[in-house]
Scaffold this motif. Structure first.
Motif, short mmCIF file in Angstrom:
data_model
loop_
_atom_site.label_atom_id
_atom_site.label_comp_id
_atom_site.label_asym_id
_atom_site.label_seq_id
_atom_site.Cartn_x
_atom_site.Cartn_y
_atom_site.Cartn_z
N HIS A 37 37.37 -16.22 37.48
CA HIS A 37 37.86 -16.63 36.17
C HIS A 37 37.80 -18.15 36.05
CE1 HIS A 37 40.54 -12.87 35.46
NE2 HIS A 37 39.34 -12.71 34.94
N GLY A 38 37.92 -18.65 34.85
CA GLY A 38 37.93 -20.09 34.63
C GLY A 38 38.38 -20.42 33.23
N CYS A 39 38.73 -21.69 33.00
CA CYS A 39 39.12 -22.15 31.67
C CYS A 39 38.89 -23.66 31.58
CB CYS A 39 40.57 -21.79 31.37
SG CYS A 39 41.80 -22.80 32.21
N ASP A 40 39.18 -24.24 30.43
CA ASP A 40 38.96 -25.67 30.21
C ASP A 40 39.99 -26.55 30.91
OD1 ASP A 40 36.80 -25.09 28.62
OD2 ASP A 40 37.95 -25.16 26.75
N MET A 41 41.02 -25.98 31.49
CA MET A 41 42.07 -26.77 32.14
C MET A 41 41.85 -26.90 33.65
SD MET A 41 44.13 -27.64 29.77
CE MET A 41 42.99 -27.63 28.41
N TRP A 42 40.69 -26.51 34.15
CA TRP A 42 40.38 -26.54 35.58
C TRP A 42 40.53 -27.94 36.15
CZ3 TRP A 42 36.93 -29.17 38.63
CH2 TRP A 42 36.74 -28.68 39.93
N MET A 64 29.46 -28.22 41.45
CA MET A 64 30.82 -27.78 41.70
C MET A 64 31.10 -26.54 40.86
SD MET A 64 34.38 -29.86 41.24
CE MET A 64 33.84 -31.07 42.41
N ASN A 65 31.76 -25.60 41.47
CA ASN A 65 32.06 -24.35 40.79
C ASN A 65 33.45 -24.44 40.15
OD1 ASN A 65 32.05 -21.74 39.91
ND2 ASN A 65 32.20 -20.83 41.93
N GLU A 66 33.50 -24.60 38.84
CA GLU A 66 34.77 -24.73 38.13
C GLU A 66 35.30 -23.35 37.76
OE1 GLU A 66 34.36 -27.50 34.93
OE2 GLU A 66 33.91 -29.14 36.29
N CYS A 67 35.91 -22.68 38.74
CA CYS A 67 36.50 -21.37 38.54
C CYS A 67 37.91 -21.37 39.10
CB CYS A 67 35.65 -20.30 39.21
SG CYS A 67 35.58 -20.45 41.01
N CYS A 68 38.67 -20.36 38.80
CA CYS A 68 40.06 -20.30 39.27
C CYS A 68 40.17 -20.43 40.79
CB CYS A 68 40.72 -19.01 38.82
SG CYS A 68 41.05 -18.95 37.04
N GLY A 69 39.23 -19.86 41.50
CA GLY A 69 39.28 -19.89 42.95
C GLY A 69 39.22 -21.28 43.56
N THR A 70 38.73 -22.26 42.79
CA THR A 70 38.66 -23.63 43.29
C THR A 70 39.59 -24.57 42.53
OG1 THR A 70 36.81 -24.17 41.81
CG2 THR A 70 36.26 -23.35 44.03
N CYS A 71 40.46 -24.01 41.71
CA CYS A 71 41.38 -24.80 40.88
C CYS A 71 42.71 -25.02 41.59
CB CYS A 71 41.62 -24.09 39.56
SG CYS A 71 42.70 -25.00 38.43
N LYS A 72 43.29 -26.19 41.41
CA LYS A 72 44.56 -26.50 42.07
C LYS A 72 45.72 -25.69 41.49
CE LYS A 72 46.35 -30.54 39.58
NZ LYS A 72 46.70 -31.96 39.76
N TYR A 73 45.54 -25.06 40.34
CA TYR A 73 46.61 -24.28 39.72
C TYR A 73 46.54 -22.78 40.05
CZ TYR A 73 47.26 -28.49 36.96
OH TYR A 73 47.49 -29.78 36.57
N HIS A 74 45.59 -22.38 40.86
CA HIS A 74 45.41 -20.97 41.24
C HIS A 74 46.21 -20.72 42.51
CE1 HIS A 74 42.55 -17.51 42.38
NE2 HIS A 74 43.18 -17.15 41.29
N HIS A 75 47.36 -20.05 42.38
CA HIS A 75 48.27 -19.88 43.50
C HIS A 75 48.47 -18.42 43.85
CE1 HIS A 75 49.45 -24.08 43.56
NE2 HIS A 75 49.48 -24.04 42.25
#
Length: 45
Positions: free
Chosen positions: A37-42, A1-12
């Motif tokens: 981009h990505g962070c520990d809160m993904w 799984m790619n844990e980046c902003c593009g797959t994060c529920k908080y990326h709007h």
């Protein structure tokens, strides 16, 4: 799984045709973010 902003529920999408982080616990909160981009809160969408 790619844990980046593009797959994060908080990326709007913002009305200005950009993407912004909407997670108040993230260091990128309210910042413009790119897909890779990505962070520990993904969290999965």
């Amino acid at each position: 799984m790619n844990e980046c902003c593009g797959t994060c529920k908080y990326h709007h999408e913002n009305i200005d045709d950009g993407w912004v982080c909407d997670n108040s616990d993230s260091e990128y909160y309210t910042d413009w973010t790119d897909h890779e981009h990505g962070c520990d809160m993904w969290e999965e969408r």
